[in-house]
Structure formats: structure tokens, C-alpha cells
Scaffold this active site. Structure first.
Site, PDB file in Angstrom:
ATOM      1  CE1 TYR A  56      -3.821   2.333   0.399  1.00 45.76           C
ATOM      2  CE2 TYR A  56      -2.451   3.379   2.070  1.00 45.76           C
ATOM      3  CZ  TYR A  56      -3.554   3.401   1.237  1.00 45.76           C
ATOM      4  OH  TYR A  56      -4.377   4.498   1.234  1.00 45.76           O
ATOM      5  CE  LYS A  60      -3.416   4.782  -2.264  1.00 48.66           C
ATOM      6  NZ  LYS A  60      -4.395   5.332  -3.212  1.00 48.66           N
TER       7      LYS A  60
END
Length: 156
Positions: A56, A60
């Protein structure tokens, strides 16, 4: 973390942003009127979030980099590209994700993640929408390639 999980997270978060922005840019270029692409990043694109979130956080950071590169490549077409990086906001999807990750009523509510910030309140979806609206509006015409933090000061 399995490679399958890594790939799935990157497919959704990074590849999804790339494909969506590419299609938007094609349509904007064909129309010849420029435009604005607003990518949703996350505060995880600025710092590590928690153990077990490598895919994650990495995805990002990738979206933040894509935002900068797209801004450079699309500027000659009159297309600006900006990112919005919200912190945790208790949406239905986030609450379901917290439950799937094993948070129970006995745990601290996920909304407590925001309470320690300088603003002292939990963000709501409208807070993030207002930042995205600013990015898409003429109020930000001299901006491209930036990612704006919408986090109540928690990343400060």
C-alpha cells in the site's frame, strides 16, 4: 506478504491511476481544451503507515511519482495533474477494510487514528472533496505536479 497481494495492491492503486489518467488525458487532448486530472494519493505516499502495509505504501508513493511525471508530460497539452493525499477518513469502505483487518469493537475505533492531529477532529469525506474541488478549479491554475495533504495536520 505474498507476491499475489503485492501485485493486486499495485494493480488497483498504481496501475488503476495510470490507466484512468491516461484515458482522461487522451480525451482531454482530443477535445483540445486542456483540463485537470486529480489523482488520489494518501498520506502513505509521504511516510510509512503501519507494519504489513508495504504494498500500500509503495503503491501510494508510486502514485505521487506518477502525478509529478504526468504533470511534466501533459503540460504541453494544457493538462494539469495534481494529487490529493487524505489521511484516514471513516468512509464505509474504510470501516469495512478495518473490520476485514481484524479490528473489533474491543479495539480502539479506527477513527481514533485522526484524533491526535493538530485539528483535533476526524476528517469527513467532504473535507477531502473540497481539496479535490480546489485542485480541479481555476483557483489552482498555476499548480501542477503537486500533491496536497488533506490530513488535518497529521503528517506535519
Amino acid at each position: 506478504m505474498s507476491e499475489q497481494t503485492w501485485d493486486k495492491v499495485f494493480d488497483v492503486n498504481a496501475r488503476g491511476v495510470f490507466l484512468g489518467a491516461r484515458e482522461a488525458a487522451r480525451r482531454m487532448a482530443a477535445a483540445g481544451a486542456g483540463g485537470v486530472i486529480v489523482n488520489i494519493v494518501s498520506t502513505a505516499g509521504f511516510r510509512a503507515s503501519a507494519p504489513g502495509l508495504a504494498a500500500y505504501v509503495g503503491s501510494k508513493h508510486a502514485v505521487r511519482g506518477l502525478t509529478r511525471e504526468m504533470a511534466l508530460e501533459l503540460a504541453p497539452l494544457g493538462i494539469r495533474v495534481l494529487g490529493v493525499a487524505p489521511s484516514y477518513v471513516p468512509t464505509e469502505g474504510n470501516m469495512l477494510a478495518a473490520a476485514a483487518a481484524g479490528f473489533t469493537a474491543a479495539d480502539a475505533p479506527p477513527t481514533d487514528l485522526m484524533l491526535g492531529g493538530p485539528i483535533g477532529r476526524v476528517g469527513v469525506p467532504d473535507d477531502i472533496a473540497r481539496v479535490a474541488l480546489f485542485c480541479a478549479s481555476d483557483l489552482s491554475t498555476f499548480m501542477t505536479g503537486s500533491t496536497l495533504l488533506a490530513d488535518g495536520g497529521t503528517t506535519a
